[in-house]
Design a protein around this motif. Structure first.
Motif, short mmCIF file in Angstrom:
data_model
loop_
_atom_site.label_atom_id
_atom_site.label_comp_id
_atom_site.label_asym_id
_atom_site.label_seq_id
_atom_site.Cartn_x
_atom_site.Cartn_y
_atom_site.Cartn_z
N ALA A 35 -9.48 -7.96 39.90
CA ALA A 35 -9.10 -9.04 40.82
C ALA A 35 -7.68 -8.79 41.33
O ALA A 35 -7.42 -8.84 42.53
CB ALA A 35 -9.19 -10.39 40.11
N THR A 117 -4.25 -14.37 37.94
CA THR A 117 -2.95 -13.99 38.51
C THR A 117 -1.81 -14.22 37.51
O THR A 117 -0.86 -13.45 37.45
CB THR A 117 -2.64 -14.80 39.79
OG1 THR A 117 -3.08 -16.13 39.60
CG2 THR A 117 -3.29 -14.21 41.00
N HIS A 302 -3.38 -8.14 45.38
CA HIS A 302 -4.70 -8.77 45.38
C HIS A 302 -5.73 -7.70 45.73
O HIS A 302 -5.70 -7.12 46.81
CB HIS A 302 -4.75 -9.90 46.41
CG HIS A 302 -6.10 -10.49 46.58
ND1 HIS A 302 -6.98 -10.10 47.58
CD2 HIS A 302 -6.76 -11.41 45.85
CE1 HIS A 302 -8.10 -10.78 47.46
NE2 HIS A 302 -7.99 -11.58 46.43
N ASP A 305 -11.55 -10.79 45.64
CA ASP A 305 -11.97 -12.08 45.11
C ASP A 305 -13.23 -11.84 44.30
O ASP A 305 -14.16 -11.17 44.77
CB ASP A 305 -12.30 -13.05 46.26
CG ASP A 305 -11.03 -13.46 47.00
OD1 ASP A 305 -9.99 -13.63 46.34
OD2 ASP A 305 -11.10 -13.57 48.24
N ALA A 311 -9.24 -16.59 39.92
CA ALA A 311 -8.12 -15.66 40.05
C ALA A 311 -6.81 -16.38 40.23
O ALA A 311 -5.77 -15.81 40.02
CB ALA A 311 -8.35 -14.72 41.23
#
Ligand SMILES: NC(=O)c1ccc[n+]([C@@H]2O[C@H](COP(=O)([O-])OP(=O)(O)OC[C@H]3O[C@@H](n4cnc5c(N)ncnc54)[C@H](OP(=O)(O)O)[C@@H]3O)[C@@H](O)[C@H]2O)c1
Length: 311
Positions: A35, A117, A302, A305, A311
């Motif tokens: 991710a 994240t 990034h 998704d 994420a």
């Protein structure tokens, strides 16, 4: 799969987005769908060729060694983690890619409440800080100076030390002094101001020092503490002075010891800032910002998704 590839050493412009063969999980391996990938100063040092003798690079190469994602497949003999689990950790095959191959010990499950994240900011920072602080052996009630306290590793060290009852003084640019204070440390300036600032911040002296910033810090601290009470992760030449070096192999890190730190993050008792999230094609820009040397927290790339991965 998509990957950010380099075919030679050089400036950040050497990155190219390419379609490359997707890897698969061999026996004892784990395939992770990425991710986010974290950007570390080491990545830029490898990209520029400065560390080619220490970390030999075969081109085309995918850089980046720190990822968070979802287990896509496991090879024969792997019982943990399971397919579909969210994991964070280290990816020797190169993290700036949609899929990475790693081993079960190099990843750890991400608690449900922690976004990927946030989790991706933790492994290198926390593992390095834990490894260095084990050498420093600071006791509750002692005063420790942390150099580069607003950086990823430095901010992790500040939090681990203060949680252990150690008083911390952290060096940072003045723009980061409120941040360092919020982490639990007394901020001071680095460089020429350091010794005078420390005389005011710690009139009774300091007991030990952790160096995550280099640039002569270890030499300065030698005027205040014994060499054996100084640990550096950057200034390897300081070994000649008796300073302790915390070196590690970033491609062979056991991530499972990070589970308690991830739990602290869920409880809001440990955090590394997200300095920014760049799109997959922004890797070159992320390297430029990292090399600028004044990040507050971790820059993330990034990658994709992933449905339901929070994420
Ligand atoms: N040996 C190991 O196992 C190991 C593991 C991980 C990282 N490292 C190394 O440790 C270093 C730090 O990594 P990181 O991920 O924490 O980096 P980072 O997040 O990019 O942070 C860099 C920090 O350096 C500070 N800084 C800039 N100029 C400085 C100066 N003259 N004196 C003191 N600090 C200064 C900046 O503070 P301000 O923004 O406040 O100016 C910034 O917060 C890197 O060199 C990395 O390669 C070593």
């Amino acid at each position: 799969m998509k990957a950010q590839v380099i075919t030679r050493f050089g400036e950040p412009e050497v990155f190219e987005a390419r379609e490359v063969d997707s890897p698969s999980a061999g026996p004892g391996q784990v395939l992770v769908r990425v991710a986010v990938a974290a950007v570390n100063p080491l990545d830029a040092k490898i990209r520029g060729g400065a560390l080619s003798s220490m970390f030999p690079t075969t081109f085309p190469a995918v850089l980046g060694n720190e990822i968070a994602g979802v287990v896509e497949a496991v090879g024969a003999g792997v019982t943990e983690p399971s397919v579909g689990e969210r994991v964070v950790g280290f990816a020797p095959s190169g993290g700036y890619a949609e899929l990475v191959v790693t081993t079960p010990d190099r990843v750890v499950r991400v608690p449900d409440a922690l976004p990927l994240t946030k989790a991706a900011t933790i492994p290198t920072a926390a593992e390095t800080a834990q490894r260095a602080l084990a050498l420093l052996d600071a006791r509750a009630g002692e005063t420790v100076v942390v150099n580069a306290a607003a950086g990823s590793v430095g901010s992790a060290a500040v939090q681990l030390l203060t949680a252990a009852g150690v008083r911390v003084i952290g060096t940072a640019s003045e723009v980061n002094h409120d941040y360092v204070r919020a982490l639990g440390a007394t901020p001071v300036r680095y460089g020429d101001h350091l010794i005078a600032d420390l005389a005011l911040a710690a009139p009774d002296g300091v007991d030990a020092a952790f160096d995550a910033g280099g640039r002569g810090f270890a030499d300065q601290m030698l005027t205040l503490v014994e060499p054996a009470r100084i640990v550096t992760i950057v200034d390897f030449a300081a070994a000649r002075l008796g300073v302790q070096i915390a070196a590690g192999d970033p491609f062979a890190v056991d991530a499972r010891s990070l589970a308690p730190v991830l739990d602290l993050a869920v409880q809001g008792r440990f955090a590394t800032e997200v300095a920014g999230v760049v799109p997959f094609d922004g890797v070159a820009e992320a390297h430029r910002r990292s090399e600028d040397g004044h990040l507050r927290g971790k820059l993330l790339v990034h990658v994709a998704d992933i449905a339901g991965a929070n994420a």
